[in-house]
Design a protein around this motif. Structure first.
Motif: not given
Ligand SMILES: Cc1cc2nc3c(=O)[nH]c(=O)nc-3n(C[C@H](O)[C@H](O)[C@H](O)COP(=O)(O)O)c2cc1C
Length: 406
Positions: A118, A133, A135-139, A183, A185
């Motif tokens: 986060s 920053r 991370l995205t799910d795919s990262e 997060r 998710d």
């Protein structure tokens, strides 16, 4: 007991209970291991320790903790890694590669925008480390695969195993912490979700390495931070990882914001008197699992090492800084001529400076000792902290002081 062999569940045997803990060497050139690392590990292997853990090796350039960290993201350095593995497995030692991603603890000199679960900035690091920053799910999935790839290459090069760095505030430790991981998710929220990054890395590594390759973990007993990962959660992680079949767990504590791994400042005086910072925790971890345990931080005297092993709560004594000053510490103990090493806090004596850069200066001081060993010299316990400070500033500028904190 220190010289009793130990056999892991996969049948691999270690000749004694000395576990040389990871110390970031900062000896890579352009992220690549070279002759200095080979020589350093030759010295340590011949010094008698059963297990040698490398300084953290980064799985991706976004996760470097300093400019001079080793990074293994593909096979381009396979032959150099083979030389390193050969050097570190001499004399019957096991060589374990510590695999890591610094996450938000990647300094400005390396990462303009560090990555984290986060976008929660580190406190007190202005000027050295930029805010991260999320991370995205795919990262996240890509990073998991990168940990596995580094482990696969380590096995191919001849290392005896890997240790996943889940401690000291780096990326995995950030995921575990409710303070750093906000997060909503499947990677955040409940402990089960916060642990997912770690468990998936573990499964991904297991899927690509052989049965005799050791896969271990370094974990914080706690972050020693308000709202952070605490002892009860840490014990539950031990229980879970043990149930998944991890080969060993090394216990430490703290992070950049609260460097307990070096000082145990927030712990009871009794703990410090007995040298080992995290010994009380070992008993709690032992109660929930039989996973081979290593406790690291503070061991200096042979008596304390023996006493800790004798308690039955741990299987190895984890030792870091003393190995930079007495690289043949196990041989010395075996030969009966070990004098308890003194590791006073490394300070300039100028309080405003020590308060600002104290822990980093201490790390740099020990890195200078490792560099001496890597160049065939003896350690120099009288090395002036001021000299180290000026050398670091000269070579790396102000950014040098932001790099490296275990
Ligand atoms: C110079 C230096 C570098 C370190 N680098 C790492 C590292 O790369 N990975 C890690 O898990 N711990 C690292 N540590 C922490 C040590 O492994 C250990 O947890 C800590 O120094 C406490 O043990 P000791 O009292 O025996 O030194 C480092 C410590 C020092 C002094």
């Amino acid at each position: 007991m220190l010289f009793q062999p130990f056999t892991f569940a996969n049948g691999k045997t270690v000749k004694n209970r000395f576990f040389k803990s990871a110390m970031e060497e900062q000896l890579a050139k352009h992220s690549r291991p070279g002759d200095e690392l080979v020589r350093l590990y030759e010295v340590w292997a011949n010094g008698g320790a059963g297990v040698l853990v490398t300084g953290n090796v980064m799985v991706d350039k976004s996760g470097k903790g300093s400019i001079d960290d080793v990074m293994v993201a593909d096979e381009r350095d396979l032959s150099r890694l083979q030389q390193w593995a050969q050097a570190g497995t001499q004399n019957g030692a096991l060589l374990i590669m510590q695999v890591n991603h610094a996450g938000k603890q990647s300094p400005k000199a390396v990462s303009a925008v560090p990555l984290a679960p986060s976008a929660v900035p580190l406190a007190g690091m202005d000027g050295f480390i930029n805010p991260p920053r999320a991370l995205t799910d795919s990262e996240i999935k890509t990073l998991i695969a990168q940990f596995a790839e580094t482990a696969r290459i380590a096995e191919k090069a001849g290392f005896s195993g890997v240790q996943i760095h889940g401690a000291h505030g780096y990326l995995i430790s950030q995921f575990l912490s409710p303070h750093h991981n906000r997060r909503e998710d499947r990677w955040g929220g409940s402990l089960e979700n916060r642990m997912r990054f770690l468990t998936e890395i573990y499964h991904a590594i297991r899927a690509v390495v052989g049965q005799t390759f050791l896969v271990g973990l370094k974990l914080n007993s706690a972050d020693f931070q308000k709202g952070g990962f605490d002892e009860s959660e840490s014990v539950r992680v031990v229980q879970k990882m043990s149930a998944l079949g991890i080969d060993f767990i090394e216990i430490s504590g703290g992070n950049y914001e609260s460097p307990e791994m070096l000082t145990a400042a927030r712990q009871k005086a009794g703990t410090r008197q007995r040298e080992a910072f995290f010994l009380d925790y070992a008993e709690k971890a032992r109660a929930v699992s039989r996973v081979p345990l290593i406790i690291t931080g503070g061991f200096r005297s042979q008596a304390a090492m023996n006493e800790a092993l004798g308690s039955g709560h741990l299987d190895f004594v984890g030792i870091a800084r003393p190995f930079a000053l007495v690289p043949d510490l196990p041989n010395k103990i075996a030969g009966g001529d070990y004098q308890t090493v003194k590791t006073e806090r490394i300070k300039t004596g100028f309080a405003p400076l020590d308060n600002k850069v104290g822990a980093v200066l201490e790390m740099d001081w020990y890195m200078n000792q490792m560099k001496r060993l890597a160049n065939g010299k003896q350690p120099d316990p009288t090395l002036s902290p001021w000299k180290v400070l000026f050398k670091t500033l000269w070579e790396n500028g102000k950014a040098g002081l932001s790099t490296g904190r275990s």
